[in-house]
Each structure stands twice: as C-alpha cells, then as structure tokens.
Design an enzyme around this catalytic site. Sequence first.
Site, PDB file in Angstrom:
ATOM      1  N   TYR A 100     -10.158   8.335 -11.853  1.00  0.00           N
ATOM      2  CA  TYR A 100      -9.982   7.038 -12.533  1.00  0.00           C
ATOM      3  C   TYR A 100      -8.729   7.044 -13.419  1.00  0.00           C
ATOM      4  O   TYR A 100      -7.886   6.148 -13.329  1.00  0.00           O
ATOM      5  CB  TYR A 100     -11.223   6.733 -13.379  1.00  0.00           C
ATOM      6  CG  TYR A 100     -11.147   5.439 -14.137  1.00  0.00           C
ATOM      7  CD1 TYR A 100     -11.297   4.229 -13.485  1.00  0.00           C
ATOM      8  CD2 TYR A 100     -10.924   5.425 -15.513  1.00  0.00           C
ATOM      9  CE1 TYR A 100     -11.220   3.025 -14.180  1.00  0.00           C
ATOM     10  CE2 TYR A 100     -10.855   4.232 -16.216  1.00  0.00           C
ATOM     11  CZ  TYR A 100     -11.003   3.039 -15.552  1.00  0.00           C
ATOM     12  OH  TYR A 100     -10.931   1.851 -16.240  1.00  0.00           O
ATOM     13  N   SER A 139      -5.771   1.345 -18.619  1.00  0.00           N
ATOM     14  CA  SER A 139      -6.844   1.926 -19.432  1.00  0.00           C
ATOM     15  C   SER A 139      -6.226   2.900 -20.414  1.00  0.00           C
ATOM     16  O   SER A 139      -5.224   3.559 -20.090  1.00  0.00           O
ATOM     17  CB  SER A 139      -7.845   2.668 -18.540  1.00  0.00           C
ATOM     18  OG  SER A 139      -8.655   3.534 -19.311  1.00  0.00           O
TER      19      SER A 139
HETATM   20  N1  LIG Z   1     -14.847  -1.873 -19.496  1.00  0.00           N
HETATM   21  C1  LIG Z   1     -13.991  -1.012 -20.022  1.00  0.00           C
HETATM   22  O1  LIG Z   1     -14.282  -0.313 -20.999  1.00  0.00           O
HETATM   23  C2  LIG Z   1     -12.612  -0.865 -19.431  1.00  0.00           C
HETATM   24  C3  LIG Z   1     -11.695  -0.076 -20.133  1.00  0.00           C
HETATM   25  C4  LIG Z   1     -10.414   0.062 -19.626  1.00  0.00           C
HETATM   26  C5  LIG Z   1     -10.065  -0.580 -18.452  1.00  0.00           C
HETATM   27  N2  LIG Z   1     -10.980  -1.318 -17.784  1.00  0.00           N
HETATM   28  C6  LIG Z   1     -10.556  -1.968 -16.542  1.00  0.00           C
HETATM   29  O2  LIG Z   1     -10.779  -3.352 -16.624  1.00  0.00           O
HETATM   30  C7  LIG Z   1     -11.009  -3.870 -15.308  1.00  0.00           C
HETATM   31  C8  LIG Z   1     -12.286  -4.689 -15.311  1.00  0.00           C
HETATM   32  O3  LIG Z   1     -13.346  -3.809 -15.624  1.00  0.00           O
HETATM   33  P1  LIG Z   1     -14.742  -4.310 -16.182  1.00  0.00           P
HETATM   34  O4  LIG Z   1     -15.118  -3.370 -17.259  1.00  0.00           O
HETATM   35  O5  LIG Z   1     -14.724  -5.760 -16.447  1.00  0.00           O
HETATM   36  O6  LIG Z   1     -15.649  -3.945 -14.936  1.00  0.00           O
HETATM   37  P2  LIG Z   1     -16.757  -4.789 -14.129  1.00  0.00           P
HETATM   38  O7  LIG Z   1     -17.546  -5.638 -15.029  1.00  0.00           O
HETATM   39  O8  LIG Z   1     -17.434  -3.776 -13.263  1.00  0.00           O
HETATM   40  O9  LIG Z   1     -15.856  -5.749 -13.234  1.00  0.00           O
HETATM   41  C9  LIG Z   1     -15.101  -5.285 -12.166  1.00  0.00           C
HETATM   42  C10 LIG Z   1     -14.662  -6.490 -11.367  1.00  0.00           C
HETATM   43  O10 LIG Z   1     -13.854  -6.026 -10.284  1.00  0.00           O
HETATM   44  C11 LIG Z   1     -14.320  -6.623  -9.088  1.00  0.00           C
HETATM   45  N3  LIG Z   1     -14.028  -5.723  -7.984  1.00  0.00           N
HETATM   46  C12 LIG Z   1     -14.349  -4.419  -7.837  1.00  0.00           C
HETATM   47  N4  LIG Z   1     -13.915  -3.946  -6.667  1.00  0.00           N
HETATM   48  C13 LIG Z   1     -13.272  -4.988  -6.051  1.00  0.00           C
HETATM   49  C14 LIG Z   1     -12.600  -5.139  -4.817  1.00  0.00           C
HETATM   50  N5  LIG Z   1     -12.490  -4.119  -3.955  1.00  0.00           N
HETATM   51  N6  LIG Z   1     -12.064  -6.335  -4.505  1.00  0.00           N
HETATM   52  C15 LIG Z   1     -12.171  -7.391  -5.366  1.00  0.00           C
HETATM   53  N7  LIG Z   1     -12.796  -7.308  -6.546  1.00  0.00           N
HETATM   54  C16 LIG Z   1     -13.348  -6.120  -6.890  1.00  0.00           C
HETATM   55  C17 LIG Z   1     -15.806  -6.868  -9.308  1.00  0.00           C
HETATM   56  O11 LIG Z   1     -16.250  -7.982  -8.544  1.00  0.00           O
HETATM   57  P3  LIG Z   1     -17.046  -7.922  -7.150  1.00  0.00           P
HETATM   58  O12 LIG Z   1     -18.024  -6.806  -7.240  1.00  0.00           O
HETATM   59  O13 LIG Z   1     -17.631  -9.290  -7.051  1.00  0.00           O
HETATM   60  O14 LIG Z   1     -15.980  -7.682  -6.119  1.00  0.00           O
HETATM   61  C18 LIG Z   1     -15.815  -7.263 -10.781  1.00  0.00           C
HETATM   62  O15 LIG Z   1     -15.557  -8.633 -10.907  1.00  0.00           O
HETATM   63  C19 LIG Z   1     -11.036  -2.667 -14.382  1.00  0.00           C
HETATM   64  O16 LIG Z   1      -9.788  -2.513 -13.776  1.00  0.00           O
HETATM   65  C20 LIG Z   1     -11.299  -1.507 -15.310  1.00  0.00           C
HETATM   66  O17 LIG Z   1     -10.825  -0.288 -14.815  1.00  0.00           O
HETATM   67  C21 LIG Z   1     -12.245  -1.490 -18.238  1.00  0.00           C
END
Ligand SMILES: NC(=O)c1ccc[n+]([C@@H]2O[C@H](COP(=O)([O-])OP(=O)(O)OC[C@H]3O[C@@H](n4cnc5c(N)ncnc54)[C@H](OP(=O)(O)O)[C@@H]3O)[C@@H](O)[C@H]2O)c1
Length: 255
Positions: free
Chosen positions: A152, A139
């Site tokens: 985070y 991130s």
């Molecule tokens: N969105 C942003 O702006 C942003 C920015 C920087 C970095 N990121 C990073 O990008 C990644 C994806 O984020 P996103 O924004 O796409 O979030 P999201 O839509 O909430 O997706 C998170 C995913 O992680 C899975 N997950 C969570 N806990 C888990 C566990 N214990 N075991 C297995 N799967 C798990 C969830 O699936 P289930 O609930 O089905 O397990 C879901 O598929 C994350 O690492 C986040 O920190 C996001």
Amino acid sequence: MTKTILITGASTGIGKALAYQYAGLGYHCICVSRRIEACQSVASNCKELGAASSHAIKCDVSLADDTMALKKELDRLNLVIDIVVLNAGISGSGSSHQLSTLSYRKIYETNVFGVLNCLESLIPKLITQGFGHIVLIGSLSSYRGLPQTGAYGSSKAALHYIAETLRLDLKPYGLDVSIIHPGFIKTPLTDKNTFKMPFLMSAEKAAAIIQKAIHRKKAIYAFPFIMACAAKLQVILPSFIRDLLLRNVKNTKEL
Ligand SMILES: NC(=O)c1ccc[n+]([C@@H]2O[C@H](COP(=O)([O-])OP(=O)(O)OC[C@H]3O[C@@H](n4cnc5c(N)ncnc54)[C@H](OP(=O)(O)O)[C@@H]3O)[C@@H](O)[C@H]2O)c1
C-alpha cells in the site's frame, strides 16, 4: 459558469464525502465506482444537496476498457471537466517475511494502474479543453517505508512521484496537478483496522480540508497537521534512529 467535478471511488468514504462537499457548492458532480447502486444513491443525494446535476458511472478503474468507456460517457454528457479527483483505492497489509507479489499486484492494479488508466483516458480531453485540475489521493504512509505496509505505502509513493511528473509535464497545457496525503480518516477502509489510529478524522472534515487544498491549488498537501509534520520529520531522521523508534510497531492492518 457552473463547474464540474469527477470523483472516482465516490460510493463510500472520502470520495462520497467529497461529492457531497462539492454538491453543496453547486457543482455538476460525476460519481464513479464499481458498485453502481451505491454510486447512484450518492449521486441522487448530491442533487438534493444542491448539485447543478449529478451522474453515476460504473467503472472499475483497474480495467482499461472501463476507463475508456468512462471517457466515452463523459463525451456523451458533453460536460467540460474542471476537477478530476482520482481517489479510488484499496488497502492491505502483510509482513515482508511472507512477501507475496500477488498482494502487491492487487493493490497496484487499483492504486497505481487504476489511476494511470484514468489519466490515459482523461488527459487528452483535459488538454483539448485547455484547463483542468487533476487531484491524486496519496497517503501519509507514502513518505517512508512503514512496517507491514509495503504494497500500500509503495503504491502511494508511486502516486507521489507520478503527481510531481504530471505537474511539470502538464503545466504548459494549462493543467494543474495536486496530490493530497491524508492521515487516518474514518471510512470503511479504516473501519477494518484493529490498531489505534492517532488523530482519526471524520470523512466530512477530511473532505472540507481537501476541498480547500484543491481550491488553493496546493501542489502537495498533507494533513492533519501534526501527523503531516511527523511524516515529514521521518524523512530527515537518520535511519538507525527511525528503525529504533519503529522496531516494536506492528501494523497488522493498513494505514
Ligand atoms: N481512510 C484513510 O484513512 C485514508 C488515508 C490515506 C489515504 N486514503 C486513500 O483515500 C482513498 C479513499 O479511501 P477511503 O478511506 O474513502 O476508502 P473506502 O471508503 O474503502 O472507499 C474506496 C472507494 O474506492 C472505490 N474503489 C475501489 N476499488 C475500485 C476500482 N477498482 N474501481 C473503481 N472504484 C474503486 C470504492 O467503490 P466501489 O467498491 O463501489 O468500486 C470506494 O468508493 C483511497 O485511495 C485511500 O487509499 C485513505
């Protein structure tokens, strides 16, 4: 030969968009997350989008038993893994004046130990193959401490360090390692945020950018460009100037 990608956290957001991106390129897509129905639905859409094959595997990455079971399932599928994207992650925020080890622990269990559990299970398989590309999702918040983002941001900073170490240690075994630092991407994770998110990008656009960075085997890749420049500028800015600029920032929710 048709390539295979494994993506953790593929049930929603960036992971789902990335699965669809690689499905369109004809990959074998292995979608991993806790909510198996959501994962199965993504896997079946992957097939329609052109994936050579698609699989949904239930796995809570924070549980070592689950990631060991994931490895066994991969052995059963008998697929070589070309790309592993360790994307599963959670967010959370809170001011340090009420610091809670519990909230740090909860985020670290998924964002740090979840990634380490997957690495422990999968690195031996990749080393045996003699090739493979490990991609961690960090991130932009990891570059320097931001208000109310201690748990985070530091979990993602840990991933940055881990990725750098892995890259050096695993190169002799034929493995590549990348870390991608996205800015604000529109997903269920950021839908909870109440503050203004500059340069908010769709998950589909982010997935296309990430796919290109993976293809180029970028060691570290941060985007969008202007946010990445701002994050890197912070690193060289003297602390007293940065503290002044950030003194009124209230990050009530997570980046
Ligand atoms: N969105 C942003 O702006 C942003 C920015 C920087 C970095 N990121 C990073 O990008 C990644 C994806 O984020 P996103 O924004 O796409 O979030 P999201 O839509 O909430 O997706 C998170 C995913 O992680 C899975 N997950 C969570 N806990 C888990 C566990 N214990 N075991 C297995 N799967 C798990 C969830 O699936 P289930 O609930 O089905 O397990 C879901 O598929 C994350 O690492 C986040 O920190 C996001």
